[in-house]
Motif scaffolding. Sequence first.
Motif, PDB file in Angstrom:
ATOM      1  N   ALA A 122       0.858  -1.210   0.000  1.00  0.00           N
ATOM      2  CA  ALA A 122       0.000   0.000   0.000  1.00  0.00           C
ATOM      3  C   ALA A 122       0.880   1.241   0.000  1.00  0.00           C
ATOM      4  O   ALA A 122       0.539   2.264  -0.590  1.00  0.00           O
ATOM      5  N   ASP A 124       4.426   2.488  -1.312  1.00  0.00           N
ATOM      6  CA  ASP A 124       5.425   2.013  -2.279  1.00  0.00           C
ATOM      7  C   ASP A 124       6.118   3.194  -2.944  1.00  0.00           C
ATOM      8  O   ASP A 124       5.522   3.901  -3.757  1.00  0.00           O
ATOM      9  N   ASP A 188      10.124   7.846  -5.553  1.00  0.00           N
ATOM     10  CA  ASP A 188       9.520   9.098  -5.102  1.00  0.00           C
ATOM     11  C   ASP A 188       9.448   9.057  -3.580  1.00  0.00           C
ATOM     12  O   ASP A 188       8.807   8.169  -3.014  1.00  0.00           O
ATOM     13  N   ALA A 191       6.255  10.863   0.106  1.00  0.00           N
ATOM     14  CA  ALA A 191       5.433  10.433   1.240  1.00  0.00           C
ATOM     15  C   ALA A 191       6.183  10.474   2.559  1.00  0.00           C
ATOM     16  O   ALA A 191       5.566  10.384   3.622  1.00  0.00           O
ATOM     17  N   SER A 262      -2.094  12.278   6.477  1.00  0.00           N
ATOM     18  CA  SER A 262      -2.318  12.176   5.032  1.00  0.00           C
ATOM     19  C   SER A 262      -3.807  12.385   4.810  1.00  0.00           C
ATOM     20  O   SER A 262      -4.628  11.672   5.397  1.00  0.00           O
ATOM     21  N   HIS A 278      -3.915  13.134  -3.975  1.00  0.00           N
ATOM     22  CA  HIS A 278      -2.506  12.812  -4.228  1.00  0.00           C
ATOM     23  C   HIS A 278      -2.013  11.510  -3.615  1.00  0.00           C
ATOM     24  O   HIS A 278      -0.830  11.216  -3.682  1.00  0.00           O
ATOM     25  N   ILE A 280      -1.923   7.680  -3.867  1.00  0.00           N
ATOM     26  CA  ILE A 280      -2.200   6.713  -4.933  1.00  0.00           C
ATOM     27  C   ILE A 280      -2.259   5.284  -4.398  1.00  0.00           C
ATOM     28  O   ILE A 280      -1.420   4.877  -3.595  1.00  0.00           O
ATOM     29  N   THR A 310       0.608   7.561   5.020  1.00  0.00           N
ATOM     30  CA  THR A 310       0.305   7.304   3.607  1.00  0.00           C
ATOM     31  C   THR A 310      -0.213   5.867   3.439  1.00  0.00           C
ATOM     32  O   THR A 310      -1.233   5.628   2.775  1.00  0.00           O
TER      33      THR A 310
HETATM   34  P1  AMP Z   1       1.532  11.980   2.119  1.00  0.00           P
HETATM   35  O1  AMP Z   1       0.837  13.295   1.950  1.00  0.00           O
HETATM   36  O2  AMP Z   1       2.551  11.958   3.182  1.00  0.00           O
HETATM   37  O3  AMP Z   1       0.565  10.846   2.261  1.00  0.00           O
HETATM   38  O4  AMP Z   1       2.373  11.718   0.801  1.00  0.00           O
HETATM   39  C1  AMP Z   1       1.797  11.739  -0.466  1.00  0.00           C
HETATM   40  C2  AMP Z   1       2.876  11.850  -1.495  1.00  0.00           C
HETATM   41  O5  AMP Z   1       3.592  10.609  -1.537  1.00  0.00           O
HETATM   42  C3  AMP Z   1       2.322  12.049  -2.907  1.00  0.00           C
HETATM   43  O6  AMP Z   1       2.355  13.411  -3.260  1.00  0.00           O
HETATM   44  C4  AMP Z   1       3.272  11.214  -3.758  1.00  0.00           C
HETATM   45  O7  AMP Z   1       4.442  11.949  -4.053  1.00  0.00           O
HETATM   46  C5  AMP Z   1       3.650  10.064  -2.843  1.00  0.00           C
HETATM   47  N1  AMP Z   1       2.729   8.923  -2.828  1.00  0.00           N
HETATM   48  C6  AMP Z   1       1.417   8.878  -3.208  1.00  0.00           C
HETATM   49  N2  AMP Z   1       0.886   7.670  -2.992  1.00  0.00           N
HETATM   50  C7  AMP Z   1       1.875   6.917  -2.447  1.00  0.00           C
HETATM   51  C8  AMP Z   1       1.950   5.563  -2.006  1.00  0.00           C
HETATM   52  N3  AMP Z   1       0.892   4.734  -2.048  1.00  0.00           N
HETATM   53  N4  AMP Z   1       3.143   5.124  -1.516  1.00  0.00           N
HETATM   54  C9  AMP Z   1       4.223   5.942  -1.447  1.00  0.00           C
HETATM   55  N5  AMP Z   1       4.217   7.207  -1.867  1.00  0.00           N
HETATM   56  C10 AMP Z   1       3.056   7.707  -2.348  1.00  0.00           C
END
Ligand code: AMP
Length: 361
Positions: A122, A124, A188, A191, A262, A278, A280, A310
């Motif tokens: 979940a 990644d 990336d 998160a 988040s 945002h 995913i 996240t």
């Molecule tokens: P957060 O606001 O801490 O939940 O982080 C969201 C950010 O993490 C997004 O803008 C993406 O750059 C990245 N992201 C989105 N979905 C995921 C996921 N499922 N796993 C890891 N990074 C993610």
Amino acid sequence: MKRFFGVILLCIMVMICGGCGTRPGGLGWQGNITWQYTDTAMGTVIQQIIYADEDEAAQDFSHQVMRMLSELENQHISWRKETSELARLNATAGTGESFEVSPELSEILGRCLDVSEASGGAFDITIGSVVRLWNIDSWAAGEQEGSFVVPDATAIEAAVRNAGYHRIGNTGQTASSACMLPEGMQLDLGAVGKGIALGKIHELLKTQSKIQAAVISAGGSVLTYGRKPDGMTWKVGIVDPGNTSQNIAVLSLDGGWYVATSGDYERYVEVDGVRYHHIIDPTTGYPADSNIRSVTIISRDGLLSDALSTACFVLGVEEGMRLAKEYEVEALFVLNSGEVVMSEGMTEDFSGTIIIKSESK
Ligand code: AMP
Ligand code: MG
């Protein structure tokens, strides 16, 4: 952009109980100096409220913090800055080249892979190509309305196929210092960036003999440090996703906690009445739809709070609670219905403030 606030401006996420007692000129009460400093780093607002013996010590510290965050971003974790290690690693994807990762980045990657494994994917960090496709980094809260085009479903499918945490390093262990990314994969750290930053700020705070207490906010993530001079706990507000100008709950915390949230209101675009946010779901490549609006994680570890917030958002309340329990962290979910669900370690006190049970003893 440097500001020396006379009156503490309460940022949405941070409420300092009694903090309004600080007086113009920055001289606080009880002999301590309160220094507030707001600036931007890593694409987010960093707010530092510091209680110190000397004005100079607080100012020096706040500048050190900004230099450290700039270094963290430029040299290690940004995918945008071409010079950063992460960007250089991403550039080798599909070349067959193995990239020698610094011990610092290696530890970060290893810990992220751990959470990926525990969350069943979940969370990644290998979904960078999906994040780029949605162009999430250019979003704010709803600002792109009208101009945004939802990515093509086939392109999303292809980007999802390029991801997969199990395809780098050995999950559950520290990532080896040599890392090889398959074609199309991009990492990336969006998160966990704020959590990593707060962790580093905490380490720096511990070296400051003239600073007794501080509360630092990076975007919506918060670190509490020490006890305020009046002996009161820190009050950290949790945004109401249904009305982001108010709080749905307020946490009362001692020093040393990291609070990460988040939420689907933080970055999103709306197209034809549909909100694309945002966070995913790595299995679909689309914004996660798990019946919740936000998750807040409270733990003693910055990266962990951020990664788990996240992960738990993607998992939803039941699976998310299971994960929070496994990591022994506290979690607070706001469901689509507006209902608030908290982990067992938290409770409301007489004033309706949420406290960590172990702290009330
Ligand atoms: P957060 O606001 O801490 O939940 O982080 C969201 C950010 O993490 C997004 O803008 C993406 O750059 C990245 N992201 C989105 N979905 C995921 C996921 N499922 N796993 C890891 N990074 C993610
Ligand atoms: Mg996070």
